[in-house]
Scaffold this motif. Structure first.
Motif, PDB file in Angstrom:
ATOM      1  N   ASP A  99     -27.974  18.725 -34.832  1.00 23.32           N
ATOM      2  CA  ASP A  99     -28.681  19.814 -35.495  1.00 23.32           C
ATOM      3  C   ASP A  99     -30.195  19.602 -35.442  1.00 23.32           C
ATOM      4  O   ASP A  99     -30.974  20.561 -35.380  1.00 23.32           O
ATOM      5  N   VAL A 100     -30.608  18.324 -35.484  1.00 21.21           N
ATOM      6  CA  VAL A 100     -32.035  18.019 -35.340  1.00 21.21           C
ATOM      7  C   VAL A 100     -32.521  18.468 -33.965  1.00 21.21           C
ATOM      8  O   VAL A 100     -33.599  19.078 -33.831  1.00 21.21           O
ATOM      9  N   ALA A 101     -31.731  18.178 -32.953  1.00 24.10           N
ATOM     10  CA  ALA A 101     -32.091  18.620 -31.600  1.00 24.10           C
ATOM     11  C   ALA A 101     -32.170  20.137 -31.541  1.00 24.10           C
ATOM     12  O   ALA A 101     -33.101  20.711 -30.954  1.00 24.10           O
ATOM     13  N   TYR A 102     -31.176  20.808 -32.154  1.00 21.61           N
ATOM     14  CA  TYR A 102     -31.197  22.277 -32.161  1.00 21.61           C
ATOM     15  C   TYR A 102     -32.415  22.811 -32.924  1.00 21.61           C
ATOM     16  O   TYR A 102     -33.008  23.837 -32.541  1.00 21.61           O
ATOM     17  N   TYR A 103     -32.791  22.134 -33.991  1.00 20.45           N
ATOM     18  CA  TYR A 103     -33.980  22.511 -34.759  1.00 20.45           C
ATOM     19  C   TYR A 103     -35.208  22.518 -33.844  1.00 20.45           C
ATOM     20  O   TYR A 103     -36.028  23.442 -33.876  1.00 20.45           O
ATOM     21  N   LEU A 104     -35.332  21.486 -33.022  1.00 23.50           N
ATOM     22  CA  LEU A 104     -36.480  21.406 -32.108  1.00 23.50           C
ATOM     23  C   LEU A 104     -36.380  22.431 -30.980  1.00 23.50           C
ATOM     24  O   LEU A 104     -37.402  22.992 -30.541  1.00 23.50           O
ATOM     25  N   VAL A 105     -35.150  22.689 -30.507  1.00 25.40           N
ATOM     26  CA  VAL A 105     -34.951  23.711 -29.469  1.00 25.40           C
ATOM     27  C   VAL A 105     -35.403  25.066 -29.977  1.00 25.40           C
ATOM     28  O   VAL A 105     -36.019  25.854 -29.237  1.00 25.40           O
ATOM     29  N   ARG A 106     -35.099  25.341 -31.253  1.00 26.15           N
ATOM     30  CA  ARG A 106     -35.510  26.631 -31.829  1.00 26.15           C
ATOM     31  C   ARG A 106     -37.031  26.738 -31.937  1.00 26.15           C
ATOM     32  O   ARG A 106     -37.563  27.834 -32.167  1.00 26.15           O
ATOM     33  N   LYS A 107     -37.726  25.594 -31.768  1.00 26.58           N
ATOM     34  CA  LYS A 107     -39.196  25.607 -31.739  1.00 26.58           C
ATOM     35  C   LYS A 107     -39.707  25.480 -30.306  1.00 26.58           C
ATOM     36  O   LYS A 107     -40.823  25.026 -30.061  1.00 26.58           O
ATOM     37  N   ASN A 108     -38.809  25.897 -29.368  1.00 21.92           N
ATOM     38  CA  ASN A 108     -39.150  26.029 -27.946  1.00 21.92           C
ATOM     39  C   ASN A 108     -39.296  24.708 -27.202  1.00 21.92           C
ATOM     40  O   ASN A 108     -39.924  24.655 -26.140  1.00 21.92           O
ATOM     41  N   LEU A 109     -38.739  23.653 -27.728  1.00 24.25           N
ATOM     42  CA  LEU A 109     -38.743  22.388 -26.997  1.00 24.25           C
ATOM     43  C   LEU A 109     -37.526  22.368 -26.070  1.00 24.25           C
ATOM     44  O   LEU A 109     -36.421  22.735 -26.482  1.00 24.25           O
ATOM     45  N   PRO A 110     -37.689  21.960 -24.806  1.00 18.29           N
ATOM     46  CA  PRO A 110     -36.536  21.866 -23.910  1.00 18.29           C
ATOM     47  C   PRO A 110     -35.460  20.946 -24.491  1.00 18.29           C
ATOM     48  O   PRO A 110     -35.768  19.925 -25.134  1.00 18.29           O
TER      49      PRO A 110
ATOM     50  N   SER B 190     -42.585  13.729 -33.399  1.00 14.33           N
ATOM     51  CA  SER B 190     -42.899  15.046 -32.833  1.00 14.33           C
ATOM     52  C   SER B 190     -43.659  15.864 -33.865  1.00 14.33           C
ATOM     53  O   SER B 190     -43.270  15.922 -35.036  1.00 14.33           O
ATOM     54  N   GLU B 191     -44.730  16.510 -33.424  1.00 15.17           N
ATOM     55  CA  GLU B 191     -45.519  17.356 -34.308  1.00 15.17           C
ATOM     56  C   GLU B 191     -44.770  18.635 -34.687  1.00 15.17           C
ATOM     57  O   GLU B 191     -45.195  19.378 -35.577  1.00 15.17           O
ATOM     58  N   LEU B 192     -43.632  18.900 -34.041  1.00 14.44           N
ATOM     59  CA  LEU B 192     -42.868  20.111 -34.337  1.00 14.44           C
ATOM     60  C   LEU B 192     -42.129  20.017 -35.660  1.00 14.44           C
ATOM     61  O   LEU B 192     -41.693  21.022 -36.217  1.00 14.44           O
ATOM     62  N   PHE B 193     -41.968  18.801 -36.175  1.00 16.33           N
ATOM     63  CA  PHE B 193     -41.304  18.653 -37.465  1.00 16.33           C
ATOM     64  C   PHE B 193     -42.224  19.147 -38.574  1.00 16.33           C
ATOM     65  O   PHE B 193     -43.434  18.900 -38.551  1.00 16.33           O
ATOM     66  N   SER B 194     -41.595  19.850 -39.542  1.00 13.57           N
ATOM     67  CA  SER B 194     -42.346  20.304 -40.708  1.00 13.57           C
ATOM     68  C   SER B 194     -41.408  20.328 -41.916  1.00 13.57           C
ATOM     69  O   SER B 194     -40.263  19.872 -41.818  1.00 13.57           O
ATOM     70  N   GLU B 195     -41.880  20.859 -43.022  1.00 16.20           N
ATOM     71  CA  GLU B 195     -41.097  20.830 -44.260  1.00 16.20           C
ATOM     72  C   GLU B 195     -39.755  21.548 -44.131  1.00 16.20           C
ATOM     73  O   GLU B 195     -38.800  21.228 -44.843  1.00 16.20           O
ATOM     74  N   ASP B 196     -39.673  22.500 -43.210  1.00 15.54           N
ATOM     75  CA  ASP B 196     -38.415  23.255 -43.088  1.00 15.54           C
ATOM     76  C   ASP B 196     -37.279  22.417 -42.496  1.00 15.54           C
ATOM     77  O   ASP B 196     -36.136  22.881 -42.428  1.00 15.54           O
ATOM     78  N   ILE B 197     -37.560  21.158 -42.109  1.00 17.82           N
ATOM     79  CA  ILE B 197     -36.495  20.285 -41.612  1.00 17.82           C
ATOM     80  C   ILE B 197     -35.450  20.036 -42.701  1.00 17.82           C
ATOM     81  O   ILE B 197     -34.285  19.737 -42.423  1.00 17.82           O
TER      82      ILE B 197
END
Length: 474
Positions: free
Chosen positions: A377-388, A422-429
C-alpha cells in the motif's frame, strides 16, 4: 453323467465351446459380480430398451416382449428388496439373464441376448450409472458453494491475512478466502457436466465388436435410455473407457481442490493460527494426550485424495497397453470407478458439514494482521503521486528496512523519517495504516473489496439457482 462343475460351466454365457471345467481359482479371479452388482438397475433398464428394439425388428413377438419385460421387472423388484439370490454367476449380466430364464423359461429368456454382447452391454451400463451418479456429486458441490455464499454474506466484515509462500502477504476478507474455493468447486461442477455430456452417447447395439446384424434401431435404444445419440463405430463403442478415465481425472482434480481447502483449515485451526475452530462433531481426540483436539476429518480428506489420484493413474496404466476392441483388462475399470465415486460422496458430505459448523475467530484473524503487510500500500501511495511503480516498490522496501532498523512497526515511522527516503511522503500517509482501507482499495473486478464479495455471491447464487432448475428439468 455330467458333474456339477461341468453343469456350472454349461450355464455360463460362453460355456458351449469348452470341454474342460473352469479352474476354481480362475472362477474367482474372473468373476466381477461382487462389485458390478451395483449396476443391476441400469443393466435391467438397458435390457428393457433392448427388448423393445428386438420387438421392433420382429426378433421377438409382442407376447414374448411382454413376457421378457415382466420377467425383468420381477428381477428389478428382487434386487430392490434385497431378495435376489446370487448363485454361480460370473457378473451382473449373466446373473440377470440366468434369473430371467428361471422366471420365464429358456426359450423366451434366451432371446434377450440375440445380437447383443456383454461388451456393448457393460459399456452401456457404466455410462447410464455414471450419468445418474453425477447428479448426486453435483448436488453436493452446489451445497458446498451455497454454504460458502451464506457464510460469505454473514461474515463479510472479518479481515484476515492473505498468504503467499505461507507467508503473510496482504490483508483480505475472510469471505474472499471462502469464495476462492467456492469458485474452484463451481468450475469442478461445470467440468463434470462436460464429462457427462461427452459420455452421453449410446454404445448399445454394437455387439461384441463388429456391430449388430439384425437391423436393430440404435436410435430407438438411445432415445429409450436418454442418450443424446449413438456411438458411430462399434469397435470404438465397446472399447472406449475414456469417459471413466475422464471422470477419474475430474475426481482427482476435485479432490486436489478439497485437499488444498482442508490443508488451509488444518493450519487455520491450529493454535499457532487460531483463525477457526472445527466443530467437535468433525474432530477427534488423542488416546494418550487428553488436551488434544485433532481435525481428523480434514486430514482424512487430504489423505483420501492420494487414493483417488492413485485410482486415476492405475486405470490409465490399464488402458495404455490395450489393443483394439474389448479386452478383459477393462473389467478393472469398475472398482476404481465405484471406489472413487463413493469416496467423493463421503468426502463432500463431510466437507459440507465442516464448513457449515466451523467457527471463525474474528479477533484472532484481525490480530494476525500487521503493519508490514501494508508495504504494498505504501508503494501504491507513491504511485498515486506519479512515481513509477518500480521506484515506488524500492522505496517501500526501504521503508520496511528502516522500520526493522528502528525496531518499530512501519506505521510508527514519522513523516520526517519517511521524507528521508522520499519527499513524496506527507501527513496523508497516515491513511495507509488502516486494514479496512487496504482491502477496500481493491475495487477492480475480482478483488477483495466488499462490493466484489457481494458480486461474487450474487453470481454464485444465480449459478446455483440455474443449476437447480436444470437438474429439476432433467
Amino acid at each position: 453323467m455330467v458333474d456339477d462343475a461341468s453343469k456350472k460351466d454349461e450355464a455360463k454365457l460362453w460355456g458351449g465351446r469348452f470341454s474342460e471345467k473352469l479352474n476354481p481359482t480362475m472362477e474367482t479371479f474372473n468373476a466381477s459380480l461382487s462389485f458390478d452388482k451395483r449396476l443391476w438397475d441400469v443393466d435391467i433398464r438397458g435390457s428393457y430398451a433392448y427388448v423393445k428394439a428386438l420387438e421392433k425388428c420382429n426378433l421377438v413377438s409382442s407376447d414374448e416382449s411382454k413376457s421378457l419385460l415382466l420377467g425383468l421387472s420381477q428381477i428389478a423388484g428382487e434386487w430392490a428388496s434385497n431378495k435376489f439370490v446370487i448363485k454361480n454367476d460370473e457378473d451382473i449380466h449373466s446373473a440377470n439373464e440366468r434369473r430371467l430364464k428361471e422366471i420365464i423359461g429358456n426359450e423366451i429368456g434366451g432371446k434377450l441376448h440375440v445380437g447383443r454382447s456383454r461388451n456393448d452391454q457393460v459399456a452401456t451400463d457404466e455410462r447410464l450409472w455414471l450419468r445418474e451418479q453425477a447428479t448426486v456429486l453435483k448436488s453436493l458441490l452446489l451445497s458446498f458453494v451455497k454454504i460458502s455464499c451464506q457464510r460469505a454474506k454473514a461474515e463479510v466484515d472479518i479481515l484476515m491475512p492473505g498468504y503467499t509462500h505461507l507467508q503473510r502477504a496482504q490483508p483480505i476478507r475472510w469471505s474472499h478466502w471462502m469464495l476462492s474455493y467456492a469458485w474452484y468447486f463451481h468450475n469442478d461442477a461445470n467440468k463434470l457436466e462436460d464429462v457427462i455430456s461427452r459420455m452421453n452417447v449410446c454404445p448399445l447395439g454394437s455387439g461384441a465388436l463388429a456391430g449388430n446384424p439384425f437391423h436393430i434401431d440404435r436410435d430407438l435404444l438411445a432415445k429409450e435410455l436418454g442418450f443424446s445419440g449413438c456411438m458411430p463405430n462399434s469397435l470404438f463403442a465397446v472399447s472406449d473407457r475414456d469417459f471413466i478415465a475422464e471422470f477419474l481425472f475430474w475426481a482427482s482434480l476435485l479432490s486436489t481442490h478439497l485437499s488444498k481447502w482442508a490443508e488451509d483449515l488444518i493450519l487455520y485451526s491450529s493454535k499457532e493460527f487460531g483463525f477457526v475452530t472445527i466443530a467437535d462433531g468433525y474432530s477427534t481426540g488423542s488416546s494418550l494426550m487428553p488436551q488434544k483436539k485433532n481435525a481428523d476429518s480434514l486430514e482424512l480428506i487430504r489423505g483420501k485424495t492420494g487414493r483417488l489420484i492413485g485410482n486415476c493413474v492405475g486405470f490409465l496404466v490399464v488402458l495404455k497397453g490395450l489393443p483394439s476392441a474389448f479386452n478383459k483388462d477393462l473389467q478393472e475399470d469398475k472398482e476404481p470407478l465405484f471406489d472413487t465415486y463413493y469416496s467423493l460422496v463421503e468426502i463432500l458430505q463431510i466437507a459440507c458439514g465442516i464448513l457449515e459448523t466451523l467457527k471463525v475467530n474474528k479477533e484472532s484473524c484481525l490480530s494476525a494482521l500487521s503493519p508490514e503487510m501494508l508495504a504494498t500500500d505504501v508503494a501504491y501511495y507513491l504511485v498515486r503521486k506519479n512515481l513509477p511503480f518500480r521506484e515506488a516498490h524500492k522505496i517501500a522496501g526501504e521503508v520496511v528496512a528502516l522500520a526493522e532498523k528502528e525496531k518499530c512497526p512501519v506505521s510508527e515511522l514519522t513523516v520526517t523519517q519517511l521524507k528521508e527516503l522520499s519527499e513524496l511522503f506527507s501527513e496523508d500517509i497516515s491513511s495507509i495504516w488502516n486494514y479496512e482501507h487496504s482491502v477496500e482499495q481493491y475495487q477492480a473486478f475480482g478483488g477483495t473489496a466488499k462490493v466484489n464479495i457481494e458480486l461474487q455471491v450474487q453470481q454464485l447464487e444465480q449459478w446455483i439457482s440455474d443449476s437447480q432448475i436444470l437438474t429439476t428439468q432433467v
